[in-house]
Design a protein around this motif. Structure first.
Motif, PDB file in Angstrom:
ATOM      1  N   SER A  81       0.835  -1.199   0.000  1.00 53.44           N
ATOM      2  CA  SER A  81       0.000   0.000   0.000  1.00 53.44           C
ATOM      3  C   SER A  81       0.869   1.247   0.000  1.00 53.44           C
ATOM      4  O   SER A  81       0.610   2.208  -0.733  1.00 53.44           O
ATOM      5  CB  SER A  81      -0.920   0.014   1.227  1.00 53.44           C
ATOM      6  OG  SER A  81      -1.844  -1.039   1.168  1.00 53.44           O
ATOM      7  N   GLU A  82       1.903   1.216   0.822  1.00 54.04           N
ATOM      8  CA  GLU A  82       2.823   2.349   0.889  1.00 54.04           C
ATOM      9  C   GLU A  82       3.509   2.558  -0.460  1.00 54.04           C
ATOM     10  O   GLU A  82       3.629   3.675  -0.946  1.00 54.04           O
ATOM     11  CB  GLU A  82       3.860   2.102   1.986  1.00 54.04           C
ATOM     12  CG  GLU A  82       4.713   3.297   2.281  1.00 54.04           C
ATOM     13  CD  GLU A  82       5.594   3.099   3.511  1.00 54.04           C
ATOM     14  OE1 GLU A  82       6.494   3.928   3.692  1.00 54.04           O
ATOM     15  OE2 GLU A  82       5.387   2.135   4.266  1.00 54.04           O
ATOM     16  N   ASP A  83       3.939   1.452  -1.072  1.00 59.08           N
ATOM     17  CA  ASP A  83       4.587   1.518  -2.392  1.00 59.08           C
ATOM     18  C   ASP A  83       3.699   2.208  -3.419  1.00 59.08           C
ATOM     19  O   ASP A  83       4.177   3.005  -4.228  1.00 59.08           O
ATOM     20  CB  ASP A  83       4.878   0.116  -2.920  1.00 59.08           C
ATOM     21  CG  ASP A  83       5.964  -0.632  -2.176  1.00 59.08           C
ATOM     22  OD1 ASP A  83       6.736  -0.001  -1.437  1.00 59.08           O
ATOM     23  OD2 ASP A  83       6.028  -1.865  -2.345  1.00 59.08           O
ATOM     24  N   ARG A 115      -1.843  11.421   1.305  1.00 56.20           N
ATOM     25  CA  ARG A 115      -0.764  10.451   1.100  1.00 56.20           C
ATOM     26  C   ARG A 115       0.048  10.786  -0.157  1.00 56.20           C
ATOM     27  O   ARG A 115       1.250  10.979  -0.092  1.00 56.20           O
ATOM     28  CB  ARG A 115      -1.368   9.039   0.963  1.00 56.20           C
ATOM     29  CG  ARG A 115      -0.367   7.998   0.634  1.00 56.20           C
ATOM     30  CD  ARG A 115       0.348   7.579   1.908  1.00 56.20           C
ATOM     31  NE  ARG A 115       1.321   6.561   1.565  1.00 56.20           N
ATOM     32  CZ  ARG A 115       2.579   6.603   1.927  1.00 56.20           C
ATOM     33  NH1 ARG A 115       3.022   7.578   2.671  1.00 56.20           N
ATOM     34  NH2 ARG A 115       3.400   5.664   1.589  1.00 56.20           N
TER      35      ARG A 115
END
Length: 162
Positions: A81-83, A115
């Motif tokens: 998800s962060e990627d 984000r």
């Protein structure tokens, strides 16, 4: 995220009738896999190199790959998800219109404005954050699509935060 071993993944892919991302690295193949198998099965079935391949294409700002980010986000967790959010941030100065279309209108934690537009890079992956922010702002100011004005303005505001 748990990954299959190389042998297990190779065996599964060899037995599968569906083409793989590694065999045919194009957005339409991935889109078909997402439609046929669902996001969770598609993302969890990717090897680390296949996932990196997808991220590289998203990072590049390619419209077709950036457009897949929301669907991919449905199948990600943790680091993946962060990627994905970071991938859209890399793509932002290159193709702001595509990124704005991919941003979560509900400002979710994976692809929301907070984000993607916050320069969410890990450590020193972007050497000059102020220069990145200047490029991203300039690119965003060139987006004049009325349907994207609210998300564009929210993104510009996020980039302006210290």
């Amino acid at each position: 995220m748990k990954r299959a071993s190389g042998f297990t993944l190779a065996l599964v892919l060899a037995c599968s009738a569906a083409p793989t991302i590694a065999a045919q690295p194009n957005a339409s193949v991935l889109a078909k896999q997402l439609d046929d198998k669902g996001a969770k099965a598609t993302v969890s079935g990717m090897s680390e190199s296949e996932w990196d391949n997808v991220l590289t294409r998203i990072d590049s700002g390619n419209t077709a790959w950036v457009a897949l980010a929301p669907k991919l986000a449905e199948g990600t967790d943790g680091g993946n998800s962060e990627d994905l959010g970071i991938g859209l941030a890399y793509a932002l100065p290159k193709n702001p219109k595509a990124v704005l279309k991919a941003i979560d209108p509900n400002n979710g934690p994976v692809l929301g404005v907070r984000r993607v537009c916050s320069a969410p890079f890990i450590e020193d992956t972007v050497k000059d954050i102020p220069a990145y922010i200047r490029r991203a702002k300039a690119a965003l100011r060139d987006v004049h699509d009325p349907a994207l004005q609210n998300v564009r303005d929210a993104c510009l505001a996020e980039l302006a935060k210290p």
